[in-house]
Design a protein around this motif. Structure first.
Motif, PDB file in Angstrom:
ATOM      1  N   MET A   1       0.836  -1.196   0.000  1.00  0.00           N
ATOM      2  CA  MET A   1       0.000   0.000   0.000  1.00  0.00           C
ATOM      3  C   MET A   1       0.870   1.244   0.000  1.00  0.00           C
ATOM      4  O   MET A   1       1.831   1.345   0.758  1.00  0.00           O
ATOM      5  CB  MET A   1      -0.916   0.000   1.238  1.00  0.00           C
ATOM      6  CG  MET A   1      -1.849   1.195   1.326  1.00  0.00           C
ATOM      7  SD  MET A   1      -2.906   1.082   2.790  1.00  0.00           S
ATOM      8  CE  MET A   1      -3.797   2.622   2.637  1.00  0.00           C
ATOM      9  N   ARG A   2       0.596   2.195  -0.876  1.00  0.00           N
ATOM     10  CA  ARG A   2       1.372   3.406  -0.964  1.00  0.00           C
ATOM     11  C   ARG A   2       1.180   4.261   0.282  1.00  0.00           C
ATOM     12  O   ARG A   2       0.103   4.333   0.867  1.00  0.00           O
ATOM     13  CB  ARG A   2       0.963   4.220  -2.190  1.00  0.00           C
ATOM     14  CG  ARG A   2       1.352   3.602  -3.516  1.00  0.00           C
ATOM     15  CD  ARG A   2       0.843   4.462  -4.649  1.00  0.00           C
ATOM     16  NE  ARG A   2       1.384   5.814  -4.576  1.00  0.00           N
ATOM     17  CZ  ARG A   2       0.956   6.819  -5.345  1.00  0.00           C
ATOM     18  NH1 ARG A   2      -0.037   6.610  -6.206  1.00  0.00           N
ATOM     19  NH2 ARG A   2       1.504   8.011  -5.242  1.00  0.00           N
ATOM     20  N   GLY A   3       2.273   4.929   0.685  1.00  0.00           N
ATOM     21  CA  GLY A   3       2.191   5.820   1.826  1.00  0.00           C
ATOM     22  C   GLY A   3       1.570   7.143   1.436  1.00  0.00           C
ATOM     23  O   GLY A   3       1.223   7.386   0.269  1.00  0.00           O
ATOM     24  N   PRO A   4       1.424   8.045   2.403  1.00  0.00           N
ATOM     25  CA  PRO A   4       0.836   9.353   2.127  1.00  0.00           C
ATOM     26  C   PRO A   4       1.687  10.147   1.133  1.00  0.00           C
ATOM     27  O   PRO A   4       2.920  10.066   1.145  1.00  0.00           O
ATOM     28  CB  PRO A   4       0.822  10.028   3.498  1.00  0.00           C
ATOM     29  CG  PRO A   4       0.981   8.925   4.485  1.00  0.00           C
ATOM     30  CD  PRO A   4       1.783   7.872   3.807  1.00  0.00           C
ATOM     31  N   ILE A   5       1.044  10.911   0.297  1.00  0.00           N
ATOM     32  CA  ILE A   5       1.702  11.840  -0.608  1.00  0.00           C
ATOM     33  C   ILE A   5       1.555  13.240  -0.019  1.00  0.00           C
ATOM     34  O   ILE A   5       0.448  13.665   0.327  1.00  0.00           O
ATOM     35  CB  ILE A   5       1.082  11.792  -2.026  1.00  0.00           C
ATOM     36  CG1 ILE A   5       1.169  10.369  -2.584  1.00  0.00           C
ATOM     37  CG2 ILE A   5       1.761  12.796  -2.938  1.00  0.00           C
ATOM     38  CD1 ILE A   5       2.575   9.845  -2.744  1.00  0.00           C
ATOM     39  N   VAL A   6       2.668  13.952   0.087  1.00  0.00           N
ATOM     40  CA  VAL A   6       2.663  15.284   0.699  1.00  0.00           C
ATOM     41  C   VAL A   6       2.993  16.326  -0.358  1.00  0.00           C
ATOM     42  O   VAL A   6       3.941  16.162  -1.128  1.00  0.00           O
ATOM     43  CB  VAL A   6       3.686  15.363   1.856  1.00  0.00           C
ATOM     44  CG1 VAL A   6       3.701  16.765   2.470  1.00  0.00           C
ATOM     45  CG2 VAL A   6       3.366  14.329   2.924  1.00  0.00           C
ATOM     46  N   ARG A   7       2.204  17.396  -0.405  1.00  0.00           N
ATOM     47  CA  ARG A   7       2.475  18.513  -1.310  1.00  0.00           C
ATOM     48  C   ARG A   7       2.276  19.824  -0.578  1.00  0.00           C
ATOM     49  O   ARG A   7       1.645  19.885   0.484  1.00  0.00           O
ATOM     50  CB  ARG A   7       1.564  18.458  -2.534  1.00  0.00           C
ATOM     51  CG  ARG A   7       0.089  18.751  -2.264  1.00  0.00           C
ATOM     52  CD  ARG A   7      -0.625  19.126  -3.547  1.00  0.00           C
ATOM     53  NE  ARG A   7      -2.068  19.314  -3.402  1.00  0.00           N
ATOM     54  CZ  ARG A   7      -2.644  20.421  -2.965  1.00  0.00           C
ATOM     55  NH1 ARG A   7      -1.909  21.459  -2.567  1.00  0.00           N
ATOM     56  NH2 ARG A   7      -3.969  20.508  -2.900  1.00  0.00           N
ATOM     57  N   ASP A   8       2.818  20.902  -1.153  1.00  0.00           N
ATOM     58  CA  ASP A   8       2.628  22.227  -0.578  1.00  0.00           C
ATOM     59  C   ASP A   8       1.177  22.670  -0.724  1.00  0.00           C
ATOM     60  O   ASP A   8       0.532  22.412  -1.749  1.00  0.00           O
ATOM     61  CB  ASP A   8       3.516  23.249  -1.278  1.00  0.00           C
ATOM     62  CG  ASP A   8       4.979  23.082  -0.944  1.00  0.00           C
ATOM     63  OD1 ASP A   8       5.288  22.303  -0.017  1.00  0.00           O
ATOM     64  OD2 ASP A   8       5.828  23.712  -1.609  1.00  0.00           O
ATOM     65  N   ALA A   9       0.683  23.355   0.294  1.00  0.00           N
ATOM     66  CA  ALA A   9      -0.630  23.996   0.178  1.00  0.00           C
ATOM     67  C   ALA A   9      -0.482  25.278  -0.634  1.00  0.00           C
ATOM     68  O   ALA A   9       0.570  25.924  -0.616  1.00  0.00           O
ATOM     69  CB  ALA A   9      -1.184  24.311   1.564  1.00  0.00           C
TER      70      ALA A   9
END
Length: 408
Positions: A1-9
């Motif tokens: 299962m892929r982990g969380p993807i984080v991006r800039d707000a």
């Protein structure tokens, strides 16, 4: 299962940030979160991140752009705040992914320090944060504060008349400290003088030399009222005695006065026992006056920036370290070098014994919140005791203290 993807707000994400913060914290009706993300000058572009699990918004976190006194020097601090994870995505690595992203950015930008107020010390310690501040909550009753006739110099504050003077007292007392924010106009308005705050000032002639800010909770009502002092500052011994004498006079109205303060101040403030409601099965040879409270947690973000900003007086020396940091794939071998009036980090020379320690321990030693030799005695760091003593000589103890009106 892929982990969380984080991006800039981005600027268009304010509503999503607001909704997530309200879902995670459930503070009031949530109306305060919109201005927090939209109007707060400490929340700048690229300082908030959002995490996604698949297409679902799972959380967001923010690194406030703050300036804080560290051993008397104003340094940039990434103040981690509003770490919000949706209830259905907790314990899936969302919080860790967001904080790693913010910490890596702080390191890349050369920000010396990152700090936060952690609900779970263990969770944040895994990311390299060490407990750097210990508060003592004094719960005082009638007659515990030293009486003084100087209390006659205390008057109710008037914001229009006294705000500039109160700010001046605070700024003058920041000099030489570890833990006092450089407060913006926003901070004074939204965090210090927020709704419900009352205050008094001390006048010596025409000059304000001290002040106290406080709140009175709606419950319990008179005659069981409590008064909570949120900030107590004084420039002179006269002002200190006046404010403590004022606190002593409060016995006529309040059954309890609470002050959150640094440990070094507590024994000087109190003159008599007071709180005796203790568990009969506990050790009753002690007469408690309050509670020890965990304050701010801190970690170095950019170690070179944190070390080079540190003032140094003393002989030249070199301390060899092996630092374990969860942001790095492997331990880092490095030397702290003191030469003249400067400190710096250098790639480690080969060979020789070195002090082995996690970055949370190193961070608290650099701030002066604890001593390396103490940590060595407790078995929390390894290596030569002489190296622990040498590290303490570079970073002598201080007492980091932010106080409640500097919490973020």
């Amino acid at each position: 299962m892929r982990g969380p993807i984080v991006r800039d707000a981005t600027g268009g994400d304010t509503d999503a940030l607001t909704s997530m913060a309200h879902r995670a914290f459930r503070m009031g009706d949530g109306s305060g979160w919109g201005p927090y993300f939209r109007d707060n000058p400490h929340v700048r572009a690229g300082h908030s991140v959002m995490a996604f699990v698949g297409d679902d918004h799972a959380g967001n976190a923010t690194a406030l752009d703050l300036t804080l006194s560290i051993r008397g020097r104003d340094l940039r601090v990434a103040g981690i705040a509003a770490v919000a994870t949706a209830p259905e995505f907790r314990r899936q690595g969302v919080g860790q992914a967001m904080l790693r992203s913010l910490l890596r950015r702080a390191r890349e930008q050369g920000t010396p320090w990152s700090m936060l107020h952690g609900i779970s010390l263990g969770f944040y310690r895994k990311l390299g944060f060490g407990l750097a501040e210990l508060d003592v909550l004094i719960v005082a009753r009638s007659g515990q504060f030293p009486a003084s006739p100087h209390h006659r110099a205390v008057r109710p504050w008037d914001r229009a008349r006294d705000e500039a003077a109160v700010r001046d007292v605070y700024e003058r007392l920041r000099e030489g400290t570890t833990g006092q924010l450089a407060r913006s106009d926003y901070w004074w308005s939204a965090r210090v003088f927020r709704a419900g705050t009352e205050g008094v000032v001390v006048r010596e002639g025409d000059e304000v030399t001290g002040y106290a800010l406080f709140n009175v909770p709606e419950e319990p009502e008179y005659p069981q009222q409590r008064l909570i002092v949120t900030e107590l500052r004084a420039l002179t011994p006269f002002a200190w005695r006046a404010l403590l004498g004022w606190a002593d006079t409060l016995r006529d109205q309040y059954v309890e006065v609470r002050i959150l303060t640094a440990p070094s101040a507590t024994m000087a403030l109190l003159r008599e026992h007071g709180v005796r409601e203790v568990d009969p099965d506990a050790m009753t040879t002690a007469d408690p006056f309050g509670y020890a409270c965990a304050g701010v947690m801190a970690r170095v973000a950019d170690l070179s920036a944190a070390v080079s900003a540190h003032p140094h007086e003393g002989p030249s020396r070199r301390v060899a370290l092996r630092v374990h940091d969860p942001l790095d794939d492997a331990p880092r071998d490095l030397d702290l070098v003191a030469e003249g009036d400067a400190l710096r980090v250098e790639p480690s020379a080969q060979g020789g014994e070195r002090l082995v320690l996690p970055v949370d321990a190193l961070s608290t030693v650099l701030l002066g919140a604890t001593r390396a030799e103490t940590l060595h005695t407790l078995g929390l760091i390894e290596g030569p005791r002489t190296a622990a003593r040498a590290l303490d000589a570079l970073f002598p103890p201080t007492e980091p203290h932010l106080g409640p009106r500097n919490h973020f």
